[in-house]
Scaffold this motif. Sequence first.
Motif, PDB file in Angstrom:
ATOM      1  N   UNK A   1     -51.843   9.447  26.273  1.00  0.00           N
ATOM      2  CA  UNK A   1     -50.472   9.693  25.831  1.00  0.00           C
ATOM      3  C   UNK A   1     -50.392  10.706  24.709  1.00  0.00           C
ATOM      4  N   UNK A   2     -51.259  10.588  23.710  1.00  0.00           N
ATOM      5  CA  UNK A   2     -51.217  11.503  22.565  1.00  0.00           C
ATOM      6  C   UNK A   2     -51.517  12.938  22.999  1.00  0.00           C
ATOM      7  N   UNK A   3     -52.535  13.121  23.808  1.00  0.00           N
ATOM      8  CA  UNK A   3     -52.906  14.466  24.255  1.00  0.00           C
ATOM      9  C   UNK A   3     -51.817  15.076  25.131  1.00  0.00           C
ATOM     10  N   UNK A   4     -51.251  14.284  26.029  1.00  0.00           N
ATOM     11  CA  UNK A   4     -50.203  14.793  26.908  1.00  0.00           C
ATOM     12  C   UNK A   4     -48.935  15.132  26.133  1.00  0.00           C
ATOM     13  N   UNK A   5     -48.607  14.330  25.142  1.00  0.00           N
ATOM     14  CA  UNK A   5     -47.411  14.593  24.338  1.00  0.00           C
ATOM     15  C   UNK A   5     -47.565  15.905  23.562  1.00  0.00           C
ATOM     16  N   UNK A   6     -48.763  16.180  23.074  1.00  0.00           N
ATOM     17  CA  UNK A   6     -49.009  17.432  22.356  1.00  0.00           C
ATOM     18  C   UNK A   6     -48.943  18.617  23.316  1.00  0.00           C
ATOM     19  N   UNK A   7     -49.542  18.463  24.489  1.00  0.00           N
ATOM     20  CA  UNK A   7     -49.654  19.566  25.435  1.00  0.00           C
ATOM     21  C   UNK A   7     -48.355  19.869  26.179  1.00  0.00           C
ATOM     22  N   UNK A   8     -47.593  18.857  26.521  1.00  0.00           N
ATOM     23  CA  UNK A   8     -46.365  19.048  27.294  1.00  0.00           C
ATOM     24  C   UNK A   8     -45.148  18.990  26.372  1.00  0.00           C
ATOM     25  N   UNK A   9     -44.157  19.742  26.715  1.00  0.00           N
ATOM     26  CA  UNK A   9     -42.946  19.821  25.899  1.00  0.00           C
ATOM     27  C   UNK A   9     -41.902  18.852  26.441  1.00  0.00           C
ATOM     28  N   UNK A  10     -42.101  17.572  26.139  1.00  0.00           N
ATOM     29  CA  UNK A  10     -41.163  16.560  26.618  1.00  0.00           C
ATOM     30  C   UNK A  10     -39.841  16.643  25.860  1.00  0.00           C
ATOM     31  N   UNK A  11     -38.777  16.348  26.573  1.00  0.00           N
ATOM     32  CA  UNK A  11     -37.461  16.253  25.943  1.00  0.00           C
ATOM     33  C   UNK A  11     -37.437  15.023  25.027  1.00  0.00           C
ATOM     34  N   UNK A  12     -36.537  14.998  24.056  1.00  0.00           N
ATOM     35  CA  UNK A  12     -36.445  13.842  23.144  1.00  0.00           C
ATOM     36  C   UNK A  12     -36.175  12.514  23.850  1.00  0.00           C
ATOM     37  N   UNK A  13     -35.616  12.555  25.052  1.00  0.00           N
ATOM     38  CA  UNK A  13     -35.310  11.313  25.774  1.00  0.00           C
ATOM     39  C   UNK A  13     -36.559  10.664  26.374  1.00  0.00           C
ATOM     40  N   UNK A  14     -37.709  11.339  26.345  1.00  0.00           N
ATOM     41  CA  UNK A  14     -38.955  10.796  26.901  1.00  0.00           C
ATOM     42  C   UNK A  14     -39.723  10.079  25.792  1.00  0.00           C
ATOM     43  N   UNK A  15     -39.992   8.803  26.023  1.00  0.00           N
ATOM     44  CA  UNK A  15     -40.716   8.006  25.034  1.00  0.00           C
ATOM     45  C   UNK A  15     -41.981   7.414  25.647  1.00  0.00           C
ATOM     46  N   UNK A  16     -42.904   7.077  24.785  1.00  0.00           N
ATOM     47  CA  UNK A  16     -44.128   6.403  25.219  1.00  0.00           C
ATOM     48  C   UNK A  16     -43.780   4.977  25.627  1.00  0.00           C
ATOM     49  N   UNK A  17     -44.482   4.492  26.620  1.00  0.00           N
ATOM     50  CA  UNK A  17     -44.309   3.110  27.077  1.00  0.00           C
ATOM     51  C   UNK A  17     -45.697   2.500  27.197  1.00  0.00           C
TER      52      UNK A  17
END
Length: 96
Positions: free
Chosen positions: A43-59
């Motif tokens: 999750x941490x690596x993907x969140x850094x690499x991909x530009x997720x919109x603010x509506x996307x949260x970790x689950x």
Amino acid sequence: MVCEHLSALEREILEQGVKETYRGQAWSDNCREWVYFECVLDLAALRVRLDFAPCVTDHVHRGTHDGAEAGFVCNQCHDGIMGAHSDVNAHWPRYK
């Protein structure tokens, strides 16, 4: 296919040939389409690499009898992309 907020990640995972284990309405009526893959999502690596919109949260759900998963949920569209929880399936491939 999942919503526009998660579609880039879904395409990447599918292109890498990671096995899809479930697609559909998981958990409740508040879920639209959730896709589960046979991997552990970093999750941490993907969140850094991909530009997720603010509506996307970790689950992260570490269940004892009702499954264990970790991934991303779009709180606007109610879609999700899940992998296995790393505590439960540490031997599965890691997707970064």
